[in-house]
Motif scaffolding. Sequence first.
Motif, PDB file in Angstrom:
ATOM      1  N   LEU A 134       0.803  -1.009  -0.029  1.00  0.00           N
ATOM      2  CA  LEU A 134      -0.047   0.083  -0.053  1.00  0.00           C
ATOM      3  C   LEU A 134       0.876   1.255  -0.155  1.00  0.00           C
ATOM      4  N   GLY A 135       2.133   1.195  -0.346  1.00  0.00           N
ATOM      5  CA  GLY A 135       2.996   2.379  -0.152  1.00  0.00           C
ATOM      6  C   GLY A 135       3.371   2.677   1.150  1.00  0.00           C
ATOM      7  N   LEU A 136       3.187   2.011   2.207  1.00  0.00           N
ATOM      8  CA  LEU A 136       3.352   2.322   3.829  1.00  0.00           C
ATOM      9  C   LEU A 136       4.466   1.607   4.133  1.00  0.00           C
ATOM     10  N   CYS A 137       4.379   1.611   5.541  1.00  0.00           N
ATOM     11  CA  CYS A 137       5.410   1.010   6.482  1.00  0.00           C
ATOM     12  C   CYS A 137       4.936   0.356   7.426  1.00  0.00           C
ATOM     13  N   PRO A 138       5.562  -0.384   8.182  1.00  0.00           N
ATOM     14  CA  PRO A 138       4.894  -1.180   9.499  1.00  0.00           C
ATOM     15  C   PRO A 138       4.386  -0.099  10.609  1.00  0.00           C
ATOM     16  N   GLU A 139       3.421  -0.460  11.170  1.00  0.00           N
ATOM     17  CA  GLU A 139       2.922   0.336  12.385  1.00  0.00           C
ATOM     18  C   GLU A 139       2.959  -0.123  13.819  1.00  0.00           C
ATOM     19  N   PHE A 140       2.826   0.670  14.558  1.00  0.00           N
ATOM     20  CA  PHE A 140       2.594   0.234  16.029  1.00  0.00           C
ATOM     21  C   PHE A 140       3.674  -0.759  16.578  1.00  0.00           C
ATOM     22  N   ALA A 141       4.936  -0.128  16.327  1.00  0.00           N
ATOM     23  CA  ALA A 141       5.995  -0.882  16.619  1.00  0.00           C
ATOM     24  C   ALA A 141       6.170  -2.450  16.165  1.00  0.00           C
ATOM     25  N   SER A 142       5.357  -3.020  15.116  1.00  0.00           N
ATOM     26  CA  SER A 142       5.540  -4.041  14.462  1.00  0.00           C
ATOM     27  C   SER A 142       6.853  -4.474  13.816  1.00  0.00           C
ATOM     28  N   SER A 143       7.804  -3.494  13.335  1.00  0.00           N
ATOM     29  CA  SER A 143       8.982  -3.659  12.823  1.00  0.00           C
ATOM     30  C   SER A 143       9.924  -4.494  13.997  1.00  0.00           C
ATOM     31  N   MET A 144       9.701  -3.769  15.254  1.00  0.00           N
ATOM     32  CA  MET A 144      10.432  -4.267  16.262  1.00  0.00           C
ATOM     33  C   MET A 144      10.052  -5.376  16.939  1.00  0.00           C
ATOM     34  N   ILE A 145       8.578  -5.380  17.354  1.00  0.00           N
ATOM     35  CA  ILE A 145       8.102  -6.629  18.018  1.00  0.00           C
ATOM     36  C   ILE A 145       8.369  -7.890  17.316  1.00  0.00           C
ATOM     37  N   PHE A 146       7.688  -7.880  16.097  1.00  0.00           N
ATOM     38  CA  PHE A 146       7.667  -8.876  15.142  1.00  0.00           C
ATOM     39  C   PHE A 146       8.934  -9.761  15.041  1.00  0.00           C
ATOM     40  N   GLN A 147      10.062  -9.090  14.822  1.00  0.00           N
ATOM     41  CA  GLN A 147      11.253  -9.586  14.581  1.00  0.00           C
ATOM     42  C   GLN A 147      11.957 -10.185  15.723  1.00  0.00           C
ATOM     43  N   ASN A 148      11.529  -9.319  17.265  1.00  0.00           N
ATOM     44  CA  ASN A 148      11.896  -9.978  18.158  1.00  0.00           C
ATOM     45  C   ASN A 148      11.415 -11.398  18.555  1.00  0.00           C
ATOM     46  N   ILE A 149      10.197 -11.544  18.055  1.00  0.00           N
ATOM     47  CA  ILE A 149       9.436 -12.921  18.161  1.00  0.00           C
ATOM     48  C   ILE A 149      10.036 -13.816  17.122  1.00  0.00           C
ATOM     49  N   VAL A 150      10.058 -13.505  15.878  1.00  0.00           N
ATOM     50  CA  VAL A 150      10.182 -14.544  14.910  1.00  0.00           C
ATOM     51  C   VAL A 150      11.750 -14.685  14.332  1.00  0.00           C
ATOM     52  N   GLY A 151      12.314 -13.559  14.443  1.00  0.00           N
ATOM     53  CA  GLY A 151      13.573 -13.396  14.060  1.00  0.00           C
ATOM     54  C   GLY A 151      13.686 -12.502  12.748  1.00  0.00           C
ATOM     55  N   TYR A 152      14.890 -11.964  12.257  1.00  0.00           N
ATOM     56  CA  TYR A 152      15.105 -10.854  11.537  1.00  0.00           C
ATOM     57  C   TYR A 152      14.431 -11.437  10.037  1.00  0.00           C
ATOM     58  N   GLN A 153      14.915 -12.680   9.483  1.00  0.00           N
ATOM     59  CA  GLN A 153      14.740 -13.097   8.407  1.00  0.00           C
ATOM     60  C   GLN A 153      13.179 -13.357   8.036  1.00  0.00           C
ATOM     61  N   ARG A 154      12.567 -13.949   8.990  1.00  0.00           N
ATOM     62  CA  ARG A 154      11.223 -14.363   8.854  1.00  0.00           C
ATOM     63  C   ARG A 154      10.318 -12.963   8.950  1.00  0.00           C
ATOM     64  N   ALA A 155      11.023 -12.127   9.707  1.00  0.00           N
ATOM     65  CA  ALA A 155      10.173 -10.849   9.803  1.00  0.00           C
ATOM     66  C   ALA A 155      10.275  -9.942   8.513  1.00  0.00           C
TER      67      ALA A 155
END
Length: 258
Positions: A134-155
């Motif tokens: 949608l021409g946007l970027c991650p929201e509400f800290a998802s760029s940080m939280i998601f990679q903390n949970i699943v790892g950088y490559q999967r995120a």
Amino acid sequence: MDILTHTENGILTISFNRPEKKNAITSAMYQAMADALTEAETDSAVRAILITGKPEIFTAGNDLEDFMKNAASLASASAVPPVYQFMHALNNSGKPVIAAVSGAAVGIGTTLLMHCDLIYLADNAKLSMPFTQLGLCPEFASSMIFQNIVGYQRAAEKLMLGEAFNAQEAYQMGFVNKVLPLEELLPYALQQAAKLVALPAASVRITKRLMKGAQPAAVTSKMAEENQHFAAMLNAPEAKEAFIAFFQKRKPDFSQFN
């Protein structure tokens, strides 16, 4: 009512109830959920919170017509938009929050899960964060939280490509607690909530606080950073092309942008 709230046996259940629009979330719905979470924080009758949708869909994400109508408020310094109120209330909730998800959870439908304590999926669940599409970027800290949970490559795969992933993949990544047959999802989530209700409330709250540690403050800081970029990108040509294409029911053409 597009958002249903019900408190019984110590459990506050917040349900998306707009199936004719695939539970797409409007500003009024965000406000209703924000108010429910804020009130629950000081309500001794509430000891656990459950967020759920319909068997066929959790939420299609933002109602794009309503979202675009209120887009200017996301960049405003004079008011706190309802979506911000909701996500901050969810992030700061001292009480345990459970999500029971069936069907699609698009965009913020997946983002909000990162701020819950326990996540249960039906086997028909499908998660996605199509922000780049949608021409946007991650929201509400998802760029940080998601990679903390699943790892950088999967995120990176899920956030950069924005492609959907199913319940089993979400479980294999360690993002959710359990995958259940659809008919077992809500009873199981309520059963887990009942277990939390039966425990000493202070013990549960302090355990959550200790586990979170300094995370809420870090999340708030990352939210502010992401939201600044998100608001700016809403007015960029790429997002305008994505939204026009959506309403025209065609594929967006991003080849003209660097």
